[in-house]
Design a protein around this motif. Structure first.
Motif, mmCIF file in Angstrom:
data_model
loop_
_atom_site.group_PDB
_atom_site.id
_atom_site.type_symbol
_atom_site.label_atom_id
_atom_site.label_comp_id
_atom_site.label_asym_id
_atom_site.label_seq_id
_atom_site.Cartn_x
_atom_site.Cartn_y
_atom_site.Cartn_z
ATOM 1 N N ALA A 24 0.828 -1.257 0.014
ATOM 2 C CA ALA A 24 0.028 0.019 -0.145
ATOM 3 C C ALA A 24 0.925 1.161 -0.003
ATOM 4 C CB ALA A 24 -0.822 -0.001 1.029
ATOM 5 N N GLU A 25 1.940 1.269 0.828
ATOM 6 C CA GLU A 25 2.737 2.271 0.769
ATOM 7 C C GLU A 25 3.408 2.472 -0.472
ATOM 8 O OE1 GLU A 25 5.360 1.438 4.239
ATOM 9 O OE2 GLU A 25 3.603 2.029 5.753
ATOM 10 N N THR A 26 3.823 1.562 -1.227
ATOM 11 C CA THR A 26 4.561 1.539 -2.477
ATOM 12 C C THR A 26 3.567 1.887 -3.522
ATOM 13 O OG1 THR A 26 6.042 -0.220 -1.939
ATOM 14 C CG2 THR A 26 5.814 0.213 -4.424
ATOM 15 N N LEU A 27 2.372 1.491 -3.485
ATOM 16 C CA LEU A 27 1.296 2.039 -4.465
ATOM 17 C C LEU A 27 0.951 3.361 -4.324
ATOM 18 C CD1 LEU A 27 -1.063 -1.153 -4.462
ATOM 19 C CD2 LEU A 27 0.365 -0.293 -6.346
ATOM 20 N N THR A 28 1.001 3.807 -3.078
ATOM 21 C CA THR A 28 0.620 5.478 -2.841
ATOM 22 C C THR A 28 1.546 6.105 -3.471
ATOM 23 O OG1 THR A 28 -0.339 4.492 -0.717
ATOM 24 C CG2 THR A 28 0.336 6.943 -1.013
ATOM 25 N N ALA A 29 2.964 5.840 -3.303
ATOM 26 C CA ALA A 29 4.123 6.526 -4.026
ATOM 27 C C ALA A 29 3.955 6.711 -5.646
ATOM 28 C CB ALA A 29 5.406 6.020 -3.385
ATOM 29 N N LEU A 30 3.627 5.373 -5.934
ATOM 30 C CA LEU A 30 3.613 5.082 -7.334
ATOM 31 C C LEU A 30 2.428 6.087 -7.895
ATOM 32 C CD1 LEU A 30 4.632 3.724 -10.159
ATOM 33 C CD2 LEU A 30 2.972 1.823 -9.409
ATOM 34 N N LEU A 31 1.282 5.565 -7.397
ATOM 35 C CA LEU A 31 0.063 6.607 -8.034
ATOM 36 C C LEU A 31 0.196 7.885 -7.881
ATOM 37 C CD1 LEU A 31 -1.161 3.486 -7.966
ATOM 38 C CD2 LEU A 31 -3.293 4.573 -7.809
ATOM 39 N N GLN A 32 1.068 8.389 -6.678
ATOM 40 C CA GLN A 32 1.177 10.067 -6.696
ATOM 41 C C GLN A 32 2.017 10.327 -7.702
ATOM 42 O OE1 GLN A 32 2.274 10.764 -2.655
ATOM 43 N NE2 GLN A 32 1.852 13.118 -3.076
ATOM 44 N N ASP A 33 3.001 9.594 -8.048
ATOM 45 C CA ASP A 33 4.128 10.028 -8.884
ATOM 46 C C ASP A 33 3.666 9.965 -10.336
ATOM 47 O OD1 ASP A 33 6.611 10.724 -10.038
ATOM 48 O OD2 ASP A 33 6.754 8.471 -10.920
ATOM 49 N N VAL A 34 2.613 8.945 -10.776
ATOM 50 C CA VAL A 34 1.877 9.006 -11.974
ATOM 51 C C VAL A 34 1.069 10.003 -12.101
ATOM 52 C CG1 VAL A 34 0.318 7.426 -13.467
ATOM 53 C CG2 VAL A 34 2.163 6.440 -12.550
ATOM 54 N N ASP A 111 6.309 -6.460 -12.169
ATOM 55 C CA ASP A 111 7.165 -5.576 -12.849
ATOM 56 C C ASP A 111 6.585 -4.138 -12.736
ATOM 57 O OD1 ASP A 111 8.506 -3.809 -14.708
ATOM 58 O OD2 ASP A 111 8.886 -5.601 -16.009
ATOM 59 N N LEU A 112 7.278 -3.466 -11.877
ATOM 60 C CA LEU A 112 6.316 -2.238 -11.454
ATOM 61 C C LEU A 112 6.449 -0.961 -12.582
ATOM 62 C CD1 LEU A 112 7.661 -1.506 -7.773
ATOM 63 C CD2 LEU A 112 5.742 -2.248 -8.584
ATOM 64 N N GLU A 113 7.560 -1.203 -13.539
ATOM 65 C CA GLU A 113 7.424 -0.471 -14.667
ATOM 66 C C GLU A 113 6.234 -0.820 -15.679
ATOM 67 O OE1 GLU A 113 9.157 2.391 -15.580
ATOM 68 O OE2 GLU A 113 9.851 2.053 -13.282
ATOM 69 N N VAL A 114 6.020 -1.956 -15.921
ATOM 70 C CA VAL A 114 4.861 -2.375 -16.427
ATOM 71 C C VAL A 114 3.329 -1.938 -15.784
ATOM 72 C CG1 VAL A 114 3.433 -4.385 -17.451
ATOM 73 C CG2 VAL A 114 5.562 -4.459 -17.617
ATOM 74 N N LEU A 115 3.413 -2.039 -14.678
ATOM 75 C CA LEU A 115 2.416 -1.427 -13.834
ATOM 76 C C LEU A 115 2.217 0.013 -14.021
ATOM 77 C CD1 LEU A 115 0.028 -1.841 -11.805
ATOM 78 C CD2 LEU A 115 1.540 -1.659 -9.930
ATOM 79 N N ARG A 116 3.431 0.734 -13.770
ATOM 80 C CA ARG A 116 3.526 2.155 -14.214
ATOM 81 C C ARG A 116 2.801 2.577 -15.555
ATOM 82 N NH1 ARG A 116 6.135 6.557 -12.378
ATOM 83 N NH2 ARG A 116 7.055 5.484 -10.860
ATOM 84 N N ASP A 117 3.280 1.620 -16.454
ATOM 85 C CA ASP A 117 2.477 2.081 -18.031
ATOM 86 C C ASP A 117 1.113 1.736 -17.808
ATOM 87 O OD1 ASP A 117 5.217 2.481 -18.880
ATOM 88 O OD2 ASP A 117 5.585 0.379 -19.771
#
Length: 140
Positions: A24-34, A111-117
């Motif tokens: 959840a902490e990782t997803l929060t940072a990722l979605l905030q960045d995206v 793969d977090l880069e695939v998820l980011r895409d």
């Protein structure tokens, strides 16, 4: 659906099990960045930005542009349709899907880069106004 005004930090601190809290902490940072937007609680969903949707049937409401929910069995990431991302999902790593939900049991195995895409494309779809099935207007 409406933002509830709760503390995102407090909510994340209470997430169990520990792996789900880490994710959840990782997803929060990722979605905030995206998204470039701050996280906001929508009940037990962590959302980023907001939009108003309207279906041709007249059904309408509000929802986050990007969102996830840390559930006990998996992190749920909300998308407009998982079918739109079949090629990306084939490269993502271990997951399951529903019509508009992506379920990930362990974020360290994907793969977090695939998820980011996937998230970047989903946000672009929302910001472009959705589709004939759901007209979206960004409100935040």
């Amino acid at each position: 659906m409406k933002p509830t005004g709760g503390s995102v930090g407090g909510f994340l601190a209470a997430v169990t099990p520990a792996r789900r809290q880490r994710d959840a902490e990782t997803l929060t940072a990722l979605l905030q960045d995206v998204s470039g937007r701050e996280p906001v609680l929508w009940g037990t969903i962590v959302g980023f930005g907001s939009c108003h949707y309207r279906y041709p049937t007249g059904t309408e409401g509000d929802m986050p542009l990007l969102a996830f929910a840390p559930r006990k069995t998996a992190s749920t990431i909300y998308l407009e349709s998982t079918a739109e991302y079949a090629d990306d999902l084939a490269r993502l790593g271990p997951h399951t899907t529903g019509v508009g939900c992506l379920y990930i049991k362990d974020l360290e195995q994907v793969d977090l880069e695939v998820l980011r895409d996937i998230l970047t494309r989903s946000l672009a779809w929302s910001e472009a106004g959705g589709s004939e099935q759901a007209e979206l207007t960004v409100t935040g």
